[in-house]
Design an enzyme around this catalytic site. Structure first.
Site, PDB file in Angstrom:
ATOM      1  N   LYS A  89     -49.592  -8.187  11.173  1.00 40.02           N
ATOM      2  CA  LYS A  89     -48.156  -8.502  11.207  1.00 40.02           C
ATOM      3  C   LYS A  89     -47.845  -9.528  10.127  1.00 40.02           C
ATOM      4  CE  LYS A  89     -44.411  -9.866  14.359  1.00 40.02           C
ATOM      5  NZ  LYS A  89     -44.048 -10.281  15.732  1.00 40.02           N
ATOM      6  N   SER A 164     -40.403  -7.812  18.360  1.00 36.41           N
ATOM      7  CA  SER A 164     -40.305  -7.932  16.922  1.00 36.41           C
ATOM      8  C   SER A 164     -41.482  -7.299  16.175  1.00 36.41           C
ATOM      9  CB  SER A 164     -40.229  -9.416  16.535  1.00 36.41           C
ATOM     10  OG  SER A 164     -41.437 -10.084  16.839  1.00 36.41           O
ATOM     11  N   SER A 188     -42.546  -9.678  22.240  1.00 33.62           N
ATOM     12  CA  SER A 188     -42.603  -9.010  20.934  1.00 33.62           C
ATOM     13  C   SER A 188     -43.858  -8.189  20.674  1.00 33.62           C
ATOM     14  CB  SER A 188     -42.437 -10.033  19.812  1.00 33.62           C
ATOM     15  OG  SER A 188     -41.089 -10.393  19.690  1.00 33.62           O
TER      16      SER A 188
END
Lengths: 496, 99
Positions: A89, A164, A188
């Site tokens: 990420k 997210s 998330s």
């Protein structure tokens, strides 16, 4: 599995890949190339930055080492992720590789150091394919807030992948990497895992070092794996977990063998002795009937595997979103004050022409996207003189009550189950005009974050449109072993 | 709950060093108003005597020894941390003259 067959499908577990490496059916270079072929065909916008040359070189070195250094056998104990292509990420730093946090503010940021979590993955043999798209500064539930464009759902192009960690969810589900990292502040990891039909694990707060994680809300942020199977999530989480002198909040508790826990549970799938807590506050009106049905079926499955089902109450659940949107935004407004255009990040031309410091900062901070600005304003408001007691302090008190709720519930059960979200993946644009509706998507994932508890999303069913439904599992602090055991049982249930 | 109006949004945005367009101000008046209305339900919780939970961990945080660890340097021997600076001058961060 024959070599051709192996190369035409993506195997499900790290174990299978290592078996194929051992037998010579597959090499790290071949597997890495296979993912590059997929990435090049993909239109999901899952990656922000690609590490193609670097990953191909790493894979070549692993391919060579396997033969010359390890006698053709994967060194599974020393390097449990040997030759496993992963996506990272884009909120975890990597030395020399652009790290944007999904923000225009950091579109040119090349960090001079690597996050502890990534150091540990790479030391274990993982190959980083690139940096995955995400909501800007991890603020969002749909991945529509990235400055680099939205991420497309892996199977339904009109839907959001969740956020997210939406790039991570899509990348794993669409075979753009074998596994990925995500970060979870209020859901998330778990929400995109649920929406994309994969497994997501948020460890206990403090299990995985946050050193090198660009902070959103420091008392909540936690890094975890997103994978196709529970056993691989257990393995990758175990690799990342453990004390780090560079993160004072990292826990010095020994990390158990979570991978073995998963394998043991698979070999003898019994829920005997396991007490499954079902909180009445999580089965409210407004849950999609198909989601409710899937979760109830999963609970029945636990029962048939020998678990006892215990009704529990988490009475402060109704305050979850309100509490979160005071505490998380307050911490964010403070953390993001470092985005000042002096030491790193973008400094636009207008800023260099500013006549005073406030004007300089304002020109720099014009690079924040609308959702980030909204949260900074909310957080600044909640911390401002005259409102601090009514908002920040009070939210902290309610947060403690939410944690007390869990402590009371865990006196009578071992794991709590619920839906991950009231609905399956919603349509792009459906909630982006109504921030409050978007925030309510996280109503079931926020409480575990507030209390710092480990939690997982495990896909258990699909709705009539083929969209994945995730089962949410929550365990007491540092009870990852129990969580993983229950997750394996839920997964086994889903596959049978 | 205070009334969320343009003046409040402007004031808080200024405190946060954010410059907003007119259209953004209107949007934030509405969305932040909605959110604070939802947040207002916190006032119905019974919190007397409850110690706020501010940290994610219990107890005191560990300290590490106060040792100087040199930051990694690049090929020219300069600290790598300076590579991400928008502007550098004489090995320091360069900022515009503002006085």
């Amino acid at each position: 599995m024959s070599p051709t067959n192996f190369m035409s499908t993506f195997s499900k577990t790290i174990r299978e890949i290592h078996d194929a490496y051992d037998s010579g059916q597959l090499t790290p270079s071949q597997l890495t190339q296979r993912y590059w072929d997929q990435i090049q065909k993909s239109k999901h916008n899952a990656y922000i930055t690609l590490c193609q040359e670097r990953s191909i070189a790493q894979a070549a070195a692993f391919t060579q080492d396997l033969k010359s250094k390890y006698g053709g056998k994967v060194p599974r104990t020393q390097m449990p992720l040997f030759g496993i292509p992963m996506g990272i990420k884009d909120v975890q730093t990597m030395d020399g590789i652009r790290t944007t946090a999904g923000s225009k503010m950091l579109e040119n940021y090349i960090p001079p150091y690597t996050a502890t979590s990534v150091i540990r993955l790479e030391a274990a043999g993982a190959i980083a394919l690139g940096k995955l798209n995400m909501d800007e500064f991890a603020m969002g539930s749909s991945n529509e807030n990235s400055a680099f464009g939205p991420v497309i759902h892996p199977t339904h192009a009109d839907r959001v992948p969740g956020g997210s960690s939406g790039g991570s969810g899509t990348a794993v589900a669409a075979d753009l990497c074998f596994a990925a990292t995500g970060t979870d502040t209020g859901g998330s990891i778990r929400l995109p895992a649920s929406f994309c039909g994969i497994v997501g694990l948020k460890p206990t707060y403090g299990r995985v070092s946050r050193y090198g994680l660009i902070a959103f809300a420091s008392s909540l942020d936690q890094i975890g794996p997103m994978t196709k199977t529970v056993e691989d999530s257990a393995l990758i989480a175990q690799v990342m977990a453990g004390e780090d002198p560079y993160d004072a909040t990292s826990s010095d508790r020994p990390v158990e063998n979570w991978y073995q826990t998963a394998l043991t549970a698979q070999q003898a799938p019994s829920a005997k002795g396991l007490r499954i807590g079902v909180p009445k506050e999580y089965f409210i009106d407004g849950i999609d009937p198909e989601v409710r049905q899937a979760v109830e079926a999963a609970i029945e499955k636990f029962k048939s595997q020998g678990a006892s089902i215990v009704p529990v109450s988490l009475p402060h659940t109704e305050y979850a979103v309100a509490t979160y949107y005071v505490i998380a935004v307050s911490e964010a407004s403070s953390n993001l004050s470092r985005m000042d255009g002096v030491r790193f990040g973008v400094r636009p031309k207008e800023a260099t022409e500013a006549s005073n410091p406030a004007d300089f900062y304002k020109k720099v901070r014009a690079n924040f996207g609308p959702e980030v600005k909204r949260r900074i304003i909310l957080g600044t408001f909640a911390l401002s003189s005259g409102y601090y007691d009514a908002y920040y302090r009070r939210a902290g008190q309610v947060r403690r009550l939410m944690r007390n709720d869990f402590e009371a519930a865990f006196k009578t059960c071992d794991v709590i189950v619920s839906p991950v979200s009231p609905t399956t993946a919603f349509k792009m644009g459906e909630k982006s005009k109504n921030p409050l509706q978007m925030y309510l998507t996280d109503i079931f994932t926020i409480p575990a974050s507030m209390a710092g508890l480990p939690a997982m999303s495990v896909p258990v069913a699909r709705d009539r449109e083929g969209l994945s439904i995730g089962l949410h599992l929550i365990a007491p602090r540092f009870a990852e072993e129990t969580l993983i055991r229950a997750a394996v049982l839920a997964e086994t249930g889903a596959n049978s | 709950m205070p009334e969320v109006n343009e003046a409040l949004i402007r004031k808080v945005a200024d405190l946060a060093r954010l410059e907003l367009k007119e259209s953004e101000i209107q949007e934030y008046v509405k969305s932040i108003g909605d959110i604070l209305k939802h947040v207002d339900q916190l006032s119905s919780a019974t919190v007397e005597g409850v110690e706020p939970m501010i940290h994610g961990v219990d107890g005191t945080l560990r300290l590490r020894p106060d040792e100087i660890i040199a930051f990694p340097t690049d090929e020219q021997g300069k600290p790598k941390v300076m590579q991400s600076a928008p502007e550098v001058m004489y090995d320091g961060y360069k900022v515009p003259q503002i006085l």
